[in-house]
Design a protein around this motif. Structure first.
Motif, PDB file in Angstrom:
ATOM      1  N   HIS A 124     -12.968   6.097  -0.137  1.00 62.97           N
ATOM      2  CA  HIS A 124     -11.555   6.344  -0.445  1.00 62.97           C
ATOM      3  C   HIS A 124     -10.654   5.693   0.598  1.00 62.97           C
ATOM      4  N   MET A 157      -8.001   2.816  -0.350  1.00 62.70           N
ATOM      5  CA  MET A 157      -6.581   3.052  -0.126  1.00 62.70           C
ATOM      6  C   MET A 157      -5.983   1.975   0.770  1.00 62.70           C
ATOM      7  N   LEU A 187      -2.064   1.518   0.327  1.00 61.77           N
ATOM      8  CA  LEU A 187      -1.592   2.891   0.196  1.00 61.77           C
ATOM      9  C   LEU A 187      -1.686   3.660   1.511  1.00 61.77           C
ATOM     10  N   THR A 188      -2.374   3.088   2.487  1.00 62.68           N
ATOM     11  CA  THR A 188      -2.397   3.687   3.820  1.00 62.68           C
ATOM     12  C   THR A 188      -1.126   3.332   4.569  1.00 62.68           C
ATOM     13  N   ARG A 214       3.578   0.327  -2.603  1.00 61.94           N
ATOM     14  CA  ARG A 214       2.668  -0.470  -1.770  1.00 61.94           C
ATOM     15  C   ARG A 214       3.389  -1.454  -0.857  1.00 61.94           C
ATOM     16  N   ARG A 268       0.160  10.363  -1.098  1.00 63.34           N
ATOM     17  CA  ARG A 268       0.962   9.375  -1.813  1.00 63.34           C
ATOM     18  C   ARG A 268       1.239   9.842  -3.239  1.00 63.34           C
ATOM     19  N   TYR A 272      -4.867   2.095  -9.016  1.00 61.60           N
ATOM     20  CA  TYR A 272      -5.873   2.811  -8.234  1.00 61.60           C
ATOM     21  C   TYR A 272      -6.785   3.650  -9.128  1.00 61.60           C
ATOM     22  N   GLY A 277      -7.196   9.922  -1.004  1.00 60.52           N
ATOM     23  CA  GLY A 277      -7.923   9.169  -2.019  1.00 60.52           C
ATOM     24  C   GLY A 277      -8.305   9.932  -3.254  1.00 60.52           C
TER      25      GLY A 277
END
Length: 378
Positions: free
Chosen positions: A18, A22, A27-28, A61, A282, A290, A324
């Motif tokens: 995950h 991500m 997404l991190t 993103r 998120r 995703y 995730g």
């Protein structure tokens, strides 16, 4: 004798997977605004049958607004809108379109005999019609009605009905052949253009090499995964996975994710093994990529929640992602200058998760040009 499977080279946890996915999906940490087209390319495009959702898929993103996404699409032409994976509308970096259309050439995306029978055409007539649509767009943007008038003239009523299809119908294989993409709207009507002319740049790519490259890109964002996962994401017959994986044979290694076998690019092995847990919350919009990369989604949410995430008619809900995994769905409305977000959790959310939800909602409100977000829990 059947060929034996390659040995598993690493045991991975879902937490590592995950975290890896991500990060690869940005997404991190969101990318800078100027990289928004690259971000779209990194995840193999964003699904765009609902444009407002596609714009937010980019904005969660990259540090940008929905207006920035629209400018990249219609003004700067860094993005392009057309039918691609799974026969669905996508936004893709303009520079990547020749690669993806080459991979989706008719050598890999087969036309079903039943469909040809329905439109009362054979393969040769079908190919001629594709070329005719492309030729009609030479040097000009046409609405669907104008295309029907030019191309449908003297053709059967059934073919004209397919041309009028709201879901693209016969226009989808034209798009996958690289002969059609969306142009700027003319009033309330969409227009179509020749990509080579609209974008001003094109390159010819070998279909076999293109398929392998697309699969390589897929694994960078969605790996570890299986060849069946790729075939589902790509949206065609299972043989496409076999062909892609054969081409990647020297680049792929087998791993085990808590007992589940999958494949990963060898170049990503050290990276994924080094992934550590960093709490991340998120809000992802409808149809977010995703959720669309794998045949089985039970690593993302428990089966009892499936109907809330994957709804009827292929509708994918907007979701709350925590480390995730999906923990809730959400909906929104706009009231004056505020984004009103309603979260429907699968279980009670912790204070830290709610704090993360509010922060993510604030960034989405900013992307929409709104002053604030108000979060309510159902």
């Amino acid at each position: 004798m059947p060929r034996s499977e390659p040995p598993v080279v690493a045991e991975l946890s879902w937490q590592q997977v995950h975290a890896f996915r991500m990060a690869r999906h940005h997404l991190t940490q969101r990318a800078p605004k100027e990289d928004l087209a690259r971000v779209v390319g990194d995840i193999g495009g964003v699904q765009a049958q609902v444009m407002s959702a596609a714009e937010l898929q980019v904005a969660v993103r990259a540090d940008c607004t929905v207006e920035d996404v629209r400018a990249a699409l219609w003004k700067d032409k860094k993005l392009v809108k057309t039918w691609l994976m799974r026969g669905t509308l996508h936004l893709l970096p303009a520079e990547d379109l020749p690669l993806f259309t080459a991979a989706m050439h008719t050598h890999w995306v087969r036309t079903r005999d039943a469909w040809l029978n329905y439109v009362q055409m054979n393969e040769s007539e079908f190919s001629e019609l594709i070329d005719a649509i492309g030729q009609a767009l030479d040097g000009q943007a046409l609405t669907r009605e104008e295309l029907i008038a030019r191309v449908g003239k003297s053709r059967s009523e059934r073919v004209q009905a397919v041309l009028k299809s709201g879901w693209g119908g016969i226009l989808k294989p034209v798009a996958r052949s690289g002969l059609l993409c969306f142009g700027p709207s003319r009033g309330q009507s969409v227009t179509f253009v020749r990509p080579k002319q609209w974008l001003g740049n094109w390159r010819d790519v070998d279909p076999d090499a293109a398929l392998i490259d697309v699969a390589r890109r897929y694994l960078r964002a969605y790996g570890p995964a299986t060849k069946n996962d790729f075939a589902r994401w790509f949206g065609t017959w299972s043989g496409v996975g076999n062909a892609a994986w054969t081409g990647l044979a020297e680049e792929v290694v087998a791993v085990s994710i808590e007992g589940r076998r999958a494949d990963l690019l060898a170049s990503d092995l050290d990276r994924i093994k080094a992934e550590t847990h960093e709490p991340a919350v998120r809000l992802l919009p409808n149809f977010d990529p995703y959720l669309l990369g794998h045949t089985n989604r039970d690593h993302l949410f428990a089966s009892e929640h499936r109907a809330r995430v994957s709804r009827t008619a292929g509708w994918i809900s907007a979701i709350v992602l925590v480390d995730g995994r999906v923990v809730a769905t959400w909906t929104h409305a706009v009231a004056k200058r505020a984004l009103m977000v309603t979260v429907d959790p699968f279980r009670k959310l912790s204070p830290s998760t709610l704090k993360g939800v509010r922060a993510s909602a604030d960034s989405i409100a900013a992307a929409l040009g709104l002053d604030e977000a108000v979060v309510m829990v159902a």
